[in-house]
Write a protein that holds these residues in place. Structure first.
Motif, PDB file in Angstrom:
ATOM      1  N   VAL A  41       0.787  -1.012  -0.051  1.00 47.36           N
ATOM      2  CA  VAL A  41       0.039   0.002   0.188  1.00 47.36           C
ATOM      3  C   VAL A  41       0.922   1.214   0.021  1.00 47.36           C
ATOM      4  CG1 VAL A  41      -1.655   1.324   1.289  1.00 47.36           C
ATOM      5  CG2 VAL A  41      -1.794  -1.333   1.357  1.00 47.36           C
ATOM      6  N   GLY A  42       0.447   2.362  -0.736  1.00 50.48           N
ATOM      7  CA  GLY A  42       0.977   3.564  -0.781  1.00 50.48           C
ATOM      8  C   GLY A  42       0.285   4.678   0.006  1.00 50.48           C
ATOM      9  N   GLN A  43       0.833   5.385   0.858  1.00 50.35           N
ATOM     10  CA  GLN A  43      -0.046   6.376   1.556  1.00 50.35           C
ATOM     11  C   GLN A  43       0.463   7.722   1.759  1.00 50.35           C
ATOM     12  OE1 GLN A  43      -0.765   6.062   5.623  1.00 50.35           O
ATOM     13  NE2 GLN A  43      -2.715   6.563   5.732  1.00 50.35           N
ATOM     14  N   ILE A  44      -0.163   8.798   1.224  1.00 51.16           N
ATOM     15  CA  ILE A  44       0.203  10.055   1.463  1.00 51.16           C
ATOM     16  C   ILE A  44      -0.246  10.519   2.709  1.00 51.16           C
ATOM     17  CG2 ILE A  44      -0.136  12.437   0.992  1.00 51.16           C
ATOM     18  CD1 ILE A  44      -0.218  11.615  -2.110  1.00 51.16           C
ATOM     19  N   LEU A  45       0.538  10.914   3.723  1.00 53.68           N
ATOM     20  CA  LEU A  45       0.004  11.611   5.026  1.00 53.68           C
ATOM     21  C   LEU A  45       0.693  12.985   5.420  1.00 53.68           C
ATOM     22  CD1 LEU A  45      -0.922  10.464   7.720  1.00 53.68           C
ATOM     23  CD2 LEU A  45       1.505   9.873   8.441  1.00 53.68           C
ATOM     24  N   LEU A  46      -0.302  13.976   5.674  1.00 53.38           N
ATOM     25  CA  LEU A  46      -0.047  15.434   5.981  1.00 53.38           C
ATOM     26  C   LEU A  46       0.735  15.513   7.356  1.00 53.38           C
ATOM     27  CD1 LEU A  46      -0.022  18.393   5.338  1.00 53.38           C
ATOM     28  CD2 LEU A  46      -2.487  18.302   6.420  1.00 53.38           C
ATOM     29  N   LEU A  47       2.102  15.546   7.147  1.00 53.47           N
ATOM     30  CA  LEU A  47       2.653  15.474   8.514  1.00 53.47           C
ATOM     31  C   LEU A  47       2.592  16.761   9.178  1.00 53.47           C
ATOM     32  CD1 LEU A  47       6.331  13.888   7.260  1.00 53.47           C
ATOM     33  CD2 LEU A  47       4.057  12.853   8.660  1.00 53.47           C
ATOM     34  N   GLN A  48       2.610  17.980   8.542  1.00 53.55           N
ATOM     35  CA  GLN A  48       2.489  19.273   9.297  1.00 53.55           C
ATOM     36  C   GLN A  48       2.226  20.377   8.246  1.00 53.55           C
ATOM     37  OE1 GLN A  48       6.208  19.336  11.473  1.00 53.55           O
ATOM     38  NE2 GLN A  48       6.904  21.034  10.334  1.00 53.55           N
ATOM     39  N   ILE A  49       2.002  21.575   8.702  1.00 53.42           N
ATOM     40  CA  ILE A  49       1.746  22.649   8.065  1.00 53.42           C
ATOM     41  C   ILE A  49       2.953  23.676   8.382  1.00 53.42           C
ATOM     42  CG2 ILE A  49       0.362  24.564   7.353  1.00 53.42           C
ATOM     43  CD1 ILE A  49      -2.064  22.848   7.882  1.00 53.42           C
ATOM     44  N   GLN A  50       3.907  24.196   7.842  1.00 50.82           N
ATOM     45  CA  GLN A  50       4.742  24.964   8.386  1.00 50.82           C
ATOM     46  C   GLN A  50       4.645  26.294   7.688  1.00 50.82           C
ATOM     47  OE1 GLN A  50       7.962  22.923   6.151  1.00 50.82           O
ATOM     48  NE2 GLN A  50       8.559  21.742   7.943  1.00 50.82           N
ATOM     49  N   HIS A  51       4.881  27.382   8.608  1.00 50.32           N
ATOM     50  CA  HIS A  51       4.805  28.725   8.160  1.00 50.32           C
ATOM     51  C   HIS A  51       5.948  29.136   7.199  1.00 50.32           C
ATOM     52  CE1 HIS A  51       5.392  33.053   8.808  1.00 50.32           C
ATOM     53  NE2 HIS A  51       4.138  33.027   8.797  1.00 50.32           N
ATOM     54  N   ALA A  52       5.655  29.755   6.226  1.00 49.64           N
ATOM     55  CA  ALA A  52       6.547  29.982   5.138  1.00 49.64           C
ATOM     56  C   ALA A  52       7.172  31.340   5.340  1.00 49.64           C
ATOM     57  CB  ALA A  52       6.066  29.907   3.869  1.00 49.64           C
ATOM     58  N   ALA A  60      -1.653  34.020   3.797  1.00 47.49           N
ATOM     59  CA  ALA A  60      -0.262  33.589   4.550  1.00 47.49           C
ATOM     60  C   ALA A  60       0.069  32.502   3.506  1.00 47.49           C
ATOM     61  CB  ALA A  60      -0.409  33.276   5.980  1.00 47.49           C
ATOM     62  N   ALA A  61       1.453  32.536   3.347  1.00 45.32           N
ATOM     63  CA  ALA A  61       2.070  31.337   2.706  1.00 45.32           C
ATOM     64  C   ALA A  61       2.567  30.254   3.695  1.00 45.32           C
ATOM     65  CB  ALA A  61       3.236  32.023   1.846  1.00 45.32           C
ATOM     66  N   VAL A  62       2.155  29.088   3.304  1.00 48.53           N
ATOM     67  CA  VAL A  62       2.608  27.977   4.174  1.00 48.53           C
ATOM     68  C   VAL A  62       3.403  26.800   3.239  1.00 48.53           C
ATOM     69  CG1 VAL A  62       0.867  28.233   5.814  1.00 48.53           C
ATOM     70  CG2 VAL A  62       0.382  26.710   4.253  1.00 48.53           C
ATOM     71  N   LEU A  63       3.954  25.705   3.890  1.00 52.80           N
ATOM     72  CA  LEU A  63       4.359  24.817   3.136  1.00 52.80           C
ATOM     73  C   LEU A  63       3.443  23.478   3.763  1.00 52.80           C
ATOM     74  CD1 LEU A  63       8.040  25.354   2.935  1.00 52.80           C
ATOM     75  CD2 LEU A  63       6.808  25.430   1.096  1.00 52.80           C
ATOM     76  N   LEU A  64       2.838  22.788   2.969  1.00 50.42           N
ATOM     77  CA  LEU A  64       2.025  21.676   3.378  1.00 50.42           C
ATOM     78  C   LEU A  64       3.374  20.567   3.388  1.00 50.42           C
ATOM     79  CD1 LEU A  64      -0.890  22.010   1.100  1.00 50.42           C
ATOM     80  CD2 LEU A  64      -0.749  22.541   3.766  1.00 50.42           C
ATOM     81  N   GLN A  65       3.521  19.935   4.427  1.00 50.61           N
ATOM     82  CA  GLN A  65       4.596  18.937   4.455  1.00 50.61           C
ATOM     83  C   GLN A  65       3.931  17.495   4.704  1.00 50.61           C
ATOM     84  OE1 GLN A  65       8.063  19.208   4.471  1.00 50.61           O
ATOM     85  NE2 GLN A  65       8.222  17.065   4.535  1.00 50.61           N
ATOM     86  N   TYR A  66       4.407  16.554   3.506  1.00 53.71           N
ATOM     87  CA  TYR A  66       3.678  15.480   3.308  1.00 53.71           C
ATOM     88  C   TYR A  66       4.948  14.241   3.573  1.00 53.71           C
ATOM     89  CZ  TYR A  66      -0.381  17.545   1.329  1.00 53.71           C
ATOM     90  OH  TYR A  66      -1.561  18.183   1.094  1.00 53.71           O
ATOM     91  N   SER A  67       4.261  13.136   3.682  1.00 58.50           N
ATOM     92  CA  SER A  67       5.303  11.859   3.647  1.00 58.50           C
ATOM     93  C   SER A  67       4.704  10.950   2.732  1.00 58.50           C
ATOM     94  CB  SER A  67       5.412  11.345   5.044  1.00 58.50           C
ATOM     95  OG  SER A  67       6.231  10.165   5.038  1.00 58.50           O
ATOM     96  N   PHE A  68       5.373  10.424   1.848  1.00 59.83           N
ATOM     97  CA  PHE A  68       4.842   9.332   0.937  1.00 59.83           C
ATOM     98  C   PHE A  68       5.415   8.095   1.550  1.00 59.83           C
ATOM     99  CE2 PHE A  68       4.706   6.128  -2.358  1.00 59.83           C
ATOM    100  CZ  PHE A  68       3.316   6.316  -2.806  1.00 59.83           C
TER     101      PHE A  68
END
Length: 137
Positions: A41-52, A60-68
């Protein structure tokens, strides 16, 4: 916005990975103990939202930090399925490098979750971030 981004990424990866590949999102459970499910199985998981560091007016600009991550039930997977797990991992990484999610918005490969193995299930991961914006545009 956030989960629309995730859906878009999952849809894009589905076109770049082998037909029949199981791809899941942040809110999808992974249960590899069920013999009726795929052992890979492959999964994308939102790890955190970082302030840019950019706040302008009403956005406000942010970075959506994911893990695959690719999960493989080593005990149940055939040799071909183990090869498919490795291929899925590389296909996802290759697909995201250079992809333009939206105009001038490219994923950036980052550190993912550490490789994990509990004696049965192997997890291989890489991370990536995508710029996004909160507020009114």
């Amino acid at each position: 916005m956030i989960f629309d981004t995730e859906s878009t990424i999952l849809g894009y990866l589905a076109t770049k990975c082998a037909p029949g590949t199981v791809l899941l999102g942040t809110f999808d459970p992974i249960d590899l103990t069920d013999d009726s499910s795929s052992p890979v199985v492959g999964q994308i998981l939102l790890l955190q939202i970082q302030h840019a560091g950019q706040v302008r007016g009403c956005s406000a600009a942010v970075l959506l930090q994911y893990s695959f991550s690719v999960y493989c039930d080593i005990a149940r997977a055939s040799s071909a399925q183990k090869t498919a797990a490795a291929t899925l991992f590389e296909a996802a990484a290759n697909a995201l490098v250079g992809w333009e999610y939206a105009l001038m918005r490219h994923p950036q490969i980052t550190d993912g979750q550490a490789t994990g193995f509990d004696g049965r299930v192997l997890r291989l991961s890489f991370g990536f971030s995508i710029p996004a914006y909160f507020g009114t545009h």
